[in-house]
Motif scaffolding. Structure first.
Motif, short mmCIF file in Angstrom:
data_model
loop_
_atom_site.label_atom_id
_atom_site.label_comp_id
_atom_site.label_asym_id
_atom_site.label_seq_id
_atom_site.Cartn_x
_atom_site.Cartn_y
_atom_site.Cartn_z
N ASP A 1 4.57 20.18 24.92
CA ASP A 1 3.88 19.01 24.38
C ASP A 1 2.52 19.36 23.79
OD1 ASP A 1 2.55 19.51 26.76
OD2 ASP A 1 3.13 17.63 27.71
N ALA A 2 2.14 20.63 23.90
CA ALA A 2 0.88 21.11 23.31
C ALA A 2 0.99 22.63 23.18
CB ALA A 2 -0.30 20.73 24.20
N PRO A 3 0.21 23.23 22.32
CA PRO A 3 -0.67 22.63 21.31
C PRO A 3 0.13 21.95 20.20
CG PRO A 3 -0.62 25.02 21.05
CD PRO A 3 0.18 24.69 22.27
N ALA A 4 -0.57 21.19 19.40
CA ALA A 4 0.07 20.35 18.40
C ALA A 4 0.97 21.12 17.44
CB ALA A 4 -0.99 19.58 17.61
N GLN A 5 0.62 22.38 17.12
CA GLN A 5 1.39 23.15 16.15
C GLN A 5 2.82 23.42 16.63
OE1 GLN A 5 -1.71 23.97 17.32
NE2 GLN A 5 -2.69 25.42 15.96
N ILE A 6 3.05 23.40 17.95
CA ILE A 6 4.40 23.68 18.46
C ILE A 6 4.98 22.52 19.27
CG2 ILE A 6 4.05 26.17 18.43
CD1 ILE A 6 3.86 25.95 21.56
N ALA A 7 4.21 21.47 19.45
CA ALA A 7 4.69 20.33 20.24
C ALA A 7 5.99 19.81 19.64
CB ALA A 7 3.64 19.23 20.26
N GLY A 8 6.97 19.60 20.51
CA GLY A 8 8.26 19.08 20.08
C GLY A 8 9.24 20.14 19.65
N HIS A 9 8.79 21.37 19.47
CA HIS A 9 9.70 22.47 19.13
C HIS A 9 10.30 23.00 20.44
CE1 HIS A 9 8.50 22.85 14.87
NE2 HIS A 9 7.34 22.39 15.32
N ILE A 10 11.20 23.94 20.34
CA ILE A 10 11.79 24.54 21.54
C ILE A 10 11.10 25.87 21.79
CG2 ILE A 10 13.89 25.39 22.62
CD1 ILE A 10 15.41 23.36 20.82
N GLY A 11 10.56 26.02 22.98
CA GLY A 11 9.82 27.22 23.34
C GLY A 11 10.51 28.01 24.42
N ILE A 12 10.07 29.25 24.57
CA ILE A 12 10.54 30.11 25.65
C ILE A 12 9.36 30.44 26.55
CG2 ILE A 12 10.24 32.23 24.29
CD1 ILE A 12 12.74 33.33 25.77
N GLN A 13 9.62 30.51 27.84
CA GLN A 13 8.57 30.90 28.78
C GLN A 13 9.21 31.61 29.96
OE1 GLN A 13 7.08 27.85 31.76
NE2 GLN A 13 7.46 26.52 29.99
N TRP A 14 8.35 32.30 30.71
CA TRP A 14 8.82 32.99 31.91
C TRP A 14 7.68 33.13 32.89
CZ3 TRP A 14 8.77 35.16 27.04
CH2 TRP A 14 7.72 36.05 26.78
N ARG A 15 8.07 33.34 34.13
CA ARG A 15 7.15 33.69 35.21
C ARG A 15 7.95 34.46 36.24
NH1 ARG A 15 5.93 27.58 36.37
NH2 ARG A 15 6.06 27.78 34.15
N LEU A 16 7.46 35.63 36.57
CA LEU A 16 8.12 36.48 37.55
C LEU A 16 7.14 36.82 38.66
CD1 LEU A 16 10.00 39.05 35.28
CD2 LEU A 16 10.92 36.97 36.31
N SER B 1 0.72 41.86 28.52
CA SER B 1 2.10 42.06 29.00
C SER B 1 3.06 41.08 28.34
CB SER B 1 2.16 41.91 30.52
OG SER B 1 1.41 42.91 31.15
N SER B 2 2.68 39.81 28.28
CA SER B 2 3.54 38.83 27.61
C SER B 2 3.62 39.11 26.11
CB SER B 2 3.04 37.40 27.86
OG SER B 2 3.27 37.05 29.20
N ALA B 3 2.52 39.54 25.52
CA ALA B 3 2.54 39.88 24.10
C ALA B 3 3.54 41.01 23.83
CB ALA B 3 1.16 40.26 23.61
N LYS B 4 3.63 41.98 24.73
CA LYS B 4 4.60 43.08 24.57
C LYS B 4 6.02 42.56 24.65
CE LYS B 4 1.66 46.74 26.36
NZ LYS B 4 1.39 47.65 27.48
N VAL B 5 6.28 41.62 25.57
CA VAL B 5 7.62 41.02 25.67
C VAL B 5 7.95 40.28 24.37
CG1 VAL B 5 9.05 39.32 26.87
CG2 VAL B 5 7.58 40.86 28.18
N LEU B 6 7.00 39.50 23.88
CA LEU B 6 7.23 38.76 22.63
C LEU B 6 7.51 39.71 21.48
CD1 LEU B 6 4.46 36.06 23.05
CD2 LEU B 6 6.94 35.71 23.23
N ASP B 7 6.80 40.83 21.43
CA ASP B 7 7.04 41.82 20.39
C ASP B 7 8.44 42.42 20.52
OD1 ASP B 7 6.06 43.53 18.16
OD2 ASP B 7 6.27 45.13 19.65
N TRP C 1 6.98 42.78 38.10
CA TRP C 1 6.33 43.11 36.83
C TRP C 1 6.54 44.59 36.49
CZ3 TRP C 1 0.78 40.61 37.20
CH2 TRP C 1 0.91 39.22 37.30
N GLY C 2 6.53 44.89 35.20
CA GLY C 2 6.55 46.27 34.73
C GLY C 2 7.89 46.96 34.86
N GLN C 3 8.96 46.22 35.11
CA GLN C 3 10.29 46.80 35.28
C GLN C 3 11.27 46.38 34.19
OE1 GLN C 3 11.57 46.73 39.52
NE2 GLN C 3 9.57 45.78 39.86
N GLY C 4 10.77 45.64 33.20
CA GLY C 4 11.62 45.22 32.10
C GLY C 4 12.44 43.96 32.37
#
Length: 174
Positions: A86-101, A141-147, A106-109
């Motif tokens: 729902d935020a920020p406005a540039q992506i609100a309403g789009h479909i996003g990906i997220q994670w939490r481990l 770390s998240s930037a590396k996953v996104l890349d 961490w660091g194991q791929g």
């Protein structure tokens, strides 16, 4: 029931009675939650609400956050999946990906493996053609996953606290 098997992981729907304690432990860690939402650790009750909300999203949207389980041990490693920000406005309403481990994972791929499987699910099973993501500028770390996923930077939130990424799944190499 929606399940995805990767070489080391099972991505599945949530089992509140089985998953709540492990998720609450993961989300109580300030390091894990530092770049998620308001950055505050989550309580047991808040983690229960998260599972309930994620399951409702599965029922309403046909996608949501998966429970990420290690195939070898059955241990809950965390959560990864799709959501509608729902935020920020540039992506609100789009479909996003997220994670939490959990920090011990961490660091194991695992994040890359689970996120890659999630993008394949989005394209092949749900017909979604574009996915967005956000990360804090200092979350390397998240930037590396996104890349690794092939997600390209698209800008930043107006306040500069989040970097925005996107991928056109028609060009995704699953």
């Amino acid at each position: 029931m929606t399940e995805i098997h990767t070489p080391r992981l099972l991505l599945r729907r949530w089992l509140p009675d089985d998953d709540l304690a492990a998720l609450a432990e993961i989300q109580a860690d300030p390091s894990v939650m530092r770049n998620i939402g308001d950055g505050a650790p989550r309580s047991l009750d808040e983690s229960a609400e998260d599972i309930e909300r994620w399951e409702e999203e599965w029922d309403d949207e046909g996608f949501g956050l998966f429970a990420v389980e290690l195939l070898g041990s059955g241990e809950l490693a965390g959560a990864v999946g799709l959501y509608v920000p729902d935020a920020p406005a540039q992506i609100a309403g789009h479909i996003g990906i997220q994670w939490r481990l959990g920090r011990q994972f961490w660091g194991q791929g695992y994040a890359s493996e689970a996120a890659h499987a999630t993008l394949e699910f989005a394209l092949q099973d749900r017909g979604i053609d574009r996915i967005v993501a956000v990360t804090a500028p200092d979350d390397t770390s998240s930037a590396k996953v996104l890349d690794k996923l092939g997600m390209a930077p698209t800008g930043s939130a107006p306040d500069g606290r989040l970097l925005l990424f996107a991928i056109d799944l028609t060009e995704f190499e699953g």
